[in-house]
Design an enzyme around this catalytic site. Structure first.
Site, PDB file in Angstrom:
ATOM      1  N   PRO A   2       0.829  -1.207   0.000  1.00 26.88           N
ATOM      2  CA  PRO A   2       0.000   0.000   0.000  1.00 26.88           C
ATOM      3  C   PRO A   2       0.865   1.260   0.000  1.00 26.88           C
ATOM      4  CG  PRO A   2      -0.842  -1.589   1.575  1.00 26.88           C
ATOM      5  CD  PRO A   2       0.476  -2.119   1.097  1.00 26.88           C
ATOM      6  N   GLU A   3       0.490   2.216  -0.844  1.00 29.60           N
ATOM      7  CA  GLU A   3       1.203   3.481  -0.933  1.00 29.60           C
ATOM      8  C   GLU A   3       0.318   4.576  -0.347  1.00 29.60           C
ATOM      9  OE1 GLU A   3       2.792   3.945  -4.915  1.00 29.60           O
ATOM     10  OE2 GLU A   3       3.217   1.809  -5.057  1.00 29.60           O
ATOM     11  N   LYS A  63       3.566   6.238   4.012  1.00 31.39           N
ATOM     12  CA  LYS A  63       2.945   4.924   4.131  1.00 31.39           C
ATOM     13  C   LYS A  63       2.663   4.522   5.577  1.00 31.39           C
ATOM     14  CE  LYS A  63       5.517   3.539  -0.014  1.00 31.39           C
ATOM     15  NZ  LYS A  63       6.482   2.586  -0.599  1.00 31.39           N
ATOM     16  N   ARG A 268      12.113  -4.836  -8.907  1.00 28.08           N
ATOM     17  CA  ARG A 268      10.689  -4.691  -9.150  1.00 28.08           C
ATOM     18  C   ARG A 268      10.500  -4.366 -10.627  1.00 28.08           C
ATOM     19  NH1 ARG A 268       9.773   0.297  -5.134  1.00 28.08           N
ATOM     20  NH2 ARG A 268      11.637  -0.572  -4.183  1.00 28.08           N
TER      21      ARG A 268
END
Length: 282
Positions: A2-3, A63, A268
């Site tokens: 989650p950002e 975050k 990533r």
């Protein structure tokens, strides 16, 4: 993970549901839900310290989010990869990934769930309103103390590239992989563009673009690709439906029609348009 938009969606929901509730009791089902992870003694300390206190506000930086307590301390939370908060009736069946249950004085539970156990809760002192473990994190673009001109100046002096710098939480917090890709697509920059390439006005413009992208994502409830991110009501965000770059490999660019490419970036994936976001000569 989650950002900022996902954390802000959760924060807003928690503030609506749990302020100004008082903690009647705490059940640490799995001490892996605490940070740092501990054993029975740590669980007992957490339970004792939290019970009887009132939640007065829910705040966020990047975050991280935290519940301000009436004694001037905070319960700090990081969602990790799969952490979730649910506010439910006390008699509701507990999900198998429930780690911590906080009983509220109105007959409901605040439950922390985490499938992968990378997230967790901790009690922390507040230093000028910020929990101690978070003070090293830079302000995010929505905080009053965020100085876009100063951050732009710092960005331009970095001997690094744009995407790496946008992801650096000591420069600006809350921008993760998804929203860095979306920001760079909208601004038409290659992720490997040197920071020194930007003029001061262009650096400010880039940061303002990031803020715009994140604001739109917040309005959509964040980005959900699976059931690991939901709000306090168990609902998914829908910003994934309007993404321009992230996750759109081999799909036409919404601006020029070229196929979006996926590239390896710091363990990533990174997504960009090979036509709109060419690496420019400096």
């Amino acid at each position: 993970m989650p950002e900022l938009p996902e954390v802000e969606t959760v924060r807003a929901g928690l503030e609506d549901h749990v302020i100004p509730a008082v903690v009647e009791g705490v059940d640490v089902i799995d001490a892996r839900g605490l940070r740092p992870s501990g054993g029975p003694e740590d669980a007992a300390l957490f339970q004792t310290a939290l019970t009887g206190h009132q939640f007065t506000a829910v705040r966020r930086r990047g975050k991280y989010l935290w519940f301000v307590l009436n004694d001037g301390t905070a319960m700090l939370a990081h969602l990790g990869m799969s952490g979730q908060f649910r506010v439910v009736d006390r008699h509701a069946t507990r999900h198998r990934h429930t780690r911590i249950v906080i009983a509220l004085n109105d007959g409901r539970d605040l439950r922390f769930l985490d499938q992968r156990t990378f997230g967790g809760l901790a009690l922390a002192p507040l230093l000028d309103g910020i929990p101690g473990p978070v003070v090293h994190i830079a302000p995010d673009p929505f905080e009053k103390c965020f100085d876009v001109d100063e951050v732009a100046r710092r960005l331009r002096t970095r001997k690094s590239t744009l995407k790496k710098s946008l992801l650096d939480q000591t420069l600006v917090s809350g921008i993760g992989n998804i929203y860095a890709d979306e920001t760079l697509w909208r601004a038409r920059y290659h992720p490997e563009t040197p920071c020194s390439y930007l003029s001061q006005p262009k650096a400010v413009e880039l940061l303002q673009t990031a803020r715009e992208v994140i604001a739109e994502a917040i309005s959509a409830g964040g980005t959900s690709f699976d059931a690991l991110y939901v709000n306090v009501n168990g609902e998914s965000g829908y910003f994934s439906r309007v993404l321009d770059a992230y996750g759109r490999e081999n799909q036409p660019c919404h601006r020029c029609g070229a196929l979006i490419v996926r590239e390896h970036f710091m363990n990533r994936s990174s997504f960009r348009c090979p036509r709109c976001q060419r690496l420019r000569e400096t």
